[in-house]
Design a protein around this motif. Structure first.
Motif, PDB file in Angstrom:
ATOM      1  N   VAL C  49       1.017  -1.445   0.039  1.00 38.55           N
ATOM      2  CA  VAL C  49       0.042  -0.272  -0.072  1.00 38.55           C
ATOM      3  C   VAL C  49       1.236   1.453   0.134  1.00 38.55           C
ATOM      4  N   ASN C  50       1.850   1.744   1.385  1.00 37.85           N
ATOM      5  CA  ASN C  50       3.081   2.362   0.832  1.00 37.85           C
ATOM      6  C   ASN C  50       3.542   2.670  -0.256  1.00 37.85           C
ATOM      7  N   PHE C  51       4.050   1.961  -0.922  1.00 40.39           N
ATOM      8  CA  PHE C  51       4.565   1.361  -2.369  1.00 40.39           C
ATOM      9  C   PHE C  51       3.728   2.433  -3.186  1.00 40.39           C
ATOM     10  N   LEU C  52       2.534   1.559  -3.444  1.00 41.75           N
ATOM     11  CA  LEU C  52       1.415   2.531  -4.431  1.00 41.75           C
ATOM     12  C   LEU C  52       1.047   3.809  -4.466  1.00 41.75           C
ATOM     13  N   ARG C  53       0.983   4.550  -3.136  1.00 38.00           N
ATOM     14  CA  ARG C  53       1.425   5.574  -2.689  1.00 38.00           C
ATOM     15  C   ARG C  53       2.525   6.561  -3.496  1.00 38.00           C
ATOM     16  N   LYS C  54       3.334   6.085  -3.060  1.00 37.10           N
ATOM     17  CA  LYS C  54       4.971   6.595  -3.373  1.00 37.10           C
ATOM     18  C   LYS C  54       4.667   6.991  -4.906  1.00 37.10           C
ATOM     19  N   TYR C  55       4.704   5.545  -5.130  1.00 37.35           N
ATOM     20  CA  TYR C  55       4.788   6.090  -6.993  1.00 37.35           C
ATOM     21  C   TYR C  55       3.829   7.009  -7.502  1.00 37.35           C
ATOM     22  N   ASP C  57       2.523   8.825  -6.272  1.00 36.61           N
ATOM     23  CA  ASP C  57       3.428  10.348  -5.486  1.00 36.61           C
ATOM     24  C   ASP C  57       4.210  11.047  -7.050  1.00 36.61           C
ATOM     25  N   GLU C  58       4.317  10.207  -6.600  1.00 38.41           N
ATOM     26  CA  GLU C  58       5.975  10.165  -8.429  1.00 38.41           C
ATOM     27  C   GLU C  58       4.696  10.672  -9.712  1.00 38.41           C
ATOM     28  N   TYR C  59       4.350   9.375  -9.552  1.00 37.06           N
ATOM     29  CA  TYR C  59       4.086   9.785 -11.421  1.00 37.06           C
ATOM     30  C   TYR C  59       2.112   9.874 -11.568  1.00 37.06           C
TER      31      TYR C  59
END
Lengths: 100, 123, 111
Positions: C49-55, C57-59
């Motif tokens: 879930v945190n990986f997705l949120r970071k993704y 945020d970036e893209y």
């Protein structure tokens, strides 16, 4: 009070700016939306604006320049304004002509 | 999905971002097409090159800044990005102004590439 | 338009349960959405879930499954960057279910 001319189309895609500059009486010109590209240095239409500066006070809307990442390359002599400045311009002129 | 037929898709972008919906719609269809494992290339001509300008800040126009999504294309295996040399020059832009790595091409090269496609979609 | 209630506050969702406003998201909201999906959040779930949120945020997009799998493999290692692992965590599809819990829109290309 002169007329406020408003252009919102890219000069590299449509001839709205060219027609405005060819026909409109001296006054004010506001560039918004895709027309803010006309206010940038280095384009093939730059001379249209630099020439028109002798006939028009020219403004470009800052939020539109920022969205398109060109606020740092505005032609000297073109003033940048925000939305409040936009409202002031409309209020100061007798009429607006939108060159859609 | 990977068993299906792979076609050569080319997306031709000729409109500036934000002034109309075309640029965003194109980007979404590119992502969808790439998710179906197709051979995708994306071309930027005329005002379409503005889509790739570095430094877009859309807070002031209260519109979503979709320019970071062009950097996600690599992860979707969309690596064929082509920019028309003449369009770039006419806008006072150079490759360094762009937010992704592209191949800058002359008109005749672009024309040849177009002729090789199975499907061409224009925005 | 629907709403969900978390800690006495209500949050707007679309008819499929995706949060309307990205900024409404917090861990309690995530746990609530996970509950409606019958997912019990473990350390491994949070990692995705945190990986997705970071993704996002970036893209500024929610990635397709294939793209998510590859990206997770690159960052968290091949034992996590495969669909078996991700479907075990999120049986109804890592992109759809994990995106919903992460408060992101439905991935582009999902129908």
């Amino acid at each position: 009070m002169p007329i406020l001319n408003i252009v919102n189309k890219s000069p590299l895609e449509r001839n709205a700016l060219a027609s405005c500059l060819r026909i409109a009486a001296p006054g004010a010109l506001l560039l918004i939306e895709d027309a803010v590209y006309a206010a940038t240095r280095g384009t093939s239409t730059e001379a249209e604006i630099t020439t028109a500066l002798s006939k028009f006070r020219i403004y470009a809307l800052l939020p539109d320049l920022q969205a398109r990442a060109v606020a740092d390359r505005v032609i000297d002599g073109v003033a940048t304004i925000d939305y409040e400045g936009f409202v002031d311009l409309v209020a100061e002129h007798s009429a607006c002509q939108s060159w859609l | 999905m990977s068993e299906g037929i792979t076609k050569k898709f080319m997306f031709v972008n000729r409109t500036a971002p934000y002034g109309s919906i075309y640029a965003l719609e194109s980007l979404e269809v590119v992502l969808i097409t790439a998710a179906f494992d197709q051979d995708v290339s994306v071309v930027f001509i005329d005002d379409g090159v503005w889509q790739l300008k570095k430094g877009q800040q859309t807070k002031g126009i209260e519109t979503k800044n979709f320019s970071p999504t062009y950097r996600a294309l690599e992860g979707y295996d969309v690596e064929k990005l082509y920019v028309d040399r003449e369009s770039l020059a006419a806008r006072g832009l150079t490759e360094e102004d762009l937010l992704v790595d592209v191949v800058v091409m002359d008109a005749d090269e672009l024309g040849k590439l177009m002729a090789e496609q199975d499907v061409i979609l224009s925005f | 338009m629907s709403t969900i209630e978390v800690n006495g506050k209500s949050f707007e969702t679309d008819e499929e349960g995706y949060l309307v406003n990205l900024s409404d998201w917090n861990e309690d909201v995530a746990n609530h959405i996970a509950g409606t999906e019958n997912v019990e959040m473990s350390q491994n779930h949070w990692e995705v879930v945190n990986f997705l949120r970071k993704y996002y945020d970036e893209y500024q997009i929610a990635p397709a499954v294939r793209v998510l799998t590859k990206a997770i493999g690159k960052t968290l290692g091949p034992e996590k960057g495969n669909s078996a692992y991700l479907y075990e965590l999120f049986p109804y599809g890592p992109a759809k279910q994990a995106c919903k819990i992460a408060g992101l829109p439905k991935p582009t290309g999902c129908v």
